[in-house]
Design an enzyme around this catalytic site. Sequence first.
Site, PDB file in Angstrom:
ATOM      1  N   CYS A 145       0.781  -1.149   0.499  1.00  0.00           N
ATOM      2  CA  CYS A 145      -0.335  -0.209  -0.207  1.00  0.00           C
ATOM      3  C   CYS A 145       1.069   1.210   0.208  1.00  0.00           C
ATOM      4  O   CYS A 145       2.014   1.240   0.533  1.00  0.00           O
ATOM      5  CB  CYS A 145      -0.711  -0.009   0.912  1.00  0.00           C
ATOM      6  SG  CYS A 145      -1.965  -1.146   1.369  1.00  0.00           S
TER       7      CYS A 145
ATOM      8  N   LYS B  69       5.419  -4.495  -4.802  1.00  0.00           N
ATOM      9  CA  LYS B  69       6.714  -5.018  -4.978  1.00  0.00           C
ATOM     10  C   LYS B  69       7.693  -4.503  -3.705  1.00  0.00           C
ATOM     11  O   LYS B  69       8.596  -4.853  -3.921  1.00  0.00           O
ATOM     12  CB  LYS B  69       7.633  -3.938  -5.881  1.00  0.00           C
ATOM     13  CG  LYS B  69       9.027  -3.350  -6.235  1.00  0.00           C
ATOM     14  CD  LYS B  69      10.031  -4.044  -7.549  1.00  0.00           C
ATOM     15  CE  LYS B  69      10.402  -4.238  -7.898  1.00  0.00           C
ATOM     16  NZ  LYS B  69      10.891  -5.904  -8.022  1.00  0.00           N
TER      17      LYS B  69
END
Length: 620
Positions: free
Chosen positions: A2, A615
């Site tokens: 997030c 990622k």
Amino acid sequence: MCGIFGYIGKKTNATEIVFGGLKTLEYRGYDSWGIAIKDQRSKIKDQRLIVEKETGKLPNALPKSSILNLQSSLAIGHTRWATHGGVTVANAHPHLDCFKQIAVVHNGIIENFQELKKKLAKQGHIFHSQTDTEIVPHLIEEIMNPSSLSERSESKGENQTSLRQAQAKKEFTTAVREAFNQLQGMNAIVAAYAPSNEIIAAKNGSPLAVGIGKDELFIASDASGISEYTKDVIFLADHQMIILGEKLKLLKLPNGKAIKPEITKLTWHFENTEKGNYPHFILKEIHEQPNVIKHIALAYSDEAKKLAKLIKKAFGTFMLGCGTASYAGLAGTYLFSSIARKHINFTIGSEFKYLEDYVQKGTLVIPISQSGETIDVVEPVEKARKKGATIAALVNVPGSTLYRQADHKFLLGAGQEKAVVATKSFMSMFSILFLTAYTIIDKPQDAKKQLLIAAENINMILKDKNKAKIKKLAEEIKKSEHIYLLGRGLAYATALEAALKIKETSYVHAEGFAGGELKHGVIALIEKATPCIIFAPDDDTYEEIISNAQEVKARGGFIIGIGPKNNEVFDRFIQTASCREATLLGQIAVAQLLAYYLALARGIKDPDKPRNLAKSVTVK
Ligand code: F6R
């Protein structure tokens, strides 16, 4: 996971600034996004926040039709990687209180949210999502203004909000602090309240950086999106809360005592690379690998010497990493053992805490991480640091949490890796460990020579003719339900990393195994035409792995050999150069391309952003 970005200042294009900031953070999650702004035009004290949320990735630019296209000097935004609740507009952040005056974006997991939600629901709060986050604005609201059930169930008109405003029992700042103190787990929240000109953030886990500009303040999950506006940054520590308003105030949690902020001058450069002529970042990054390896071969001697010295001096060394970085670490154990005759421990990050009891002063801990933010690495490293261990971090992102935690920082120098699937960062991790192992035995020149051969070999593999061969192979096996990958010794680490590439890029089930394990159960999985990739370097594992290939073939397996030497057992063969342990690099490059072409052959539109992944993994 997030991404959070917020702006407060004199400019009136807060939406645009936050939208741009979120674009830089999309690597942290891309399930959905949302922004809350304070409408600049409204002078009424009890105004509400304007919120827009969408599922999917952020568009290239904010649509002209967006309700956020208003002048605003205060905005907070979020790009989500779902933890609690599916990918829906309702579950996207920001989340609001009952009166739509308090907006909250969040990174982390609120472990006691169910209990808090039940209590708040009894108090009359109405929830619209399945997220843990949504309890936070309601909790802040409840602390500011405890109210009755009937009051909440009535329509929430302007008059009512102003009435509530007048009756507020506690200030927004106090309420955010008290609410945050009730949250269990590792969390970072950023909250805005329409009637006040403030953004408040608190953290105990996920990273947050505050940028201090002229008449403007920024808050973000990392400093990259801030750096174009200001180089003065405060990295929030755990158990801290910060108020961005007319003035900036840093407080200690839980008590709210004021503390002096420590301002860091950003000296590192944040790249923002583009795809150029490549259809995808992953392909571009695979093509960058020869230069990454050459860089380590030609410009990393001093760093390798420094790391070698730390290892020699240490009373025990532990490497740790997750996913691809873990396979670089596993490969490292083979390298240090066979080249440097050193036993170096390795474990995946999330398991380290169950093994670190004997970490003490004198222990060297080597966390390996592209992002430098992986919570399963960051958390145990912090514990080890507290026990007196020396931390020598191998990270790609300067300024990341691990980079700042470390006593000794070794940058991977791979350049920005934008595709979620790790490619060139692995090449760098392995090359550094390889060069360091040879440096320990005073033979760095041997390593350099082999790395240069490996780099040249990858250049060859990347020639159109060779890529076409790999593409053809991908077409041949694209319908397979399972792919198995076998290797021994260092090539076992190769098999594990190659399997991960195939899984996450093409969504085909792929498993890597040690060749020796085959007969202990794995062979039961082999059916007619099951693809089995054999990593066969020309080292002392060759004969035995070929025997394993024969055993699979005898049961109908379709054998794909990758390595320097062909063999009659292979149904298909992709040749790579022989360069001692660095043979692994060419083999991995072939596996990366195979994974990429498999994804395309299977109709995957955006292999840069595989489903369900992010990622940077900042939740456990
Ligand atoms: C695989 C991949 C992940 C990461 C893992 C660790 O292609 O990208 O498995 O390797 O999440 O991430 P870092 O290296 O950032 O700690």
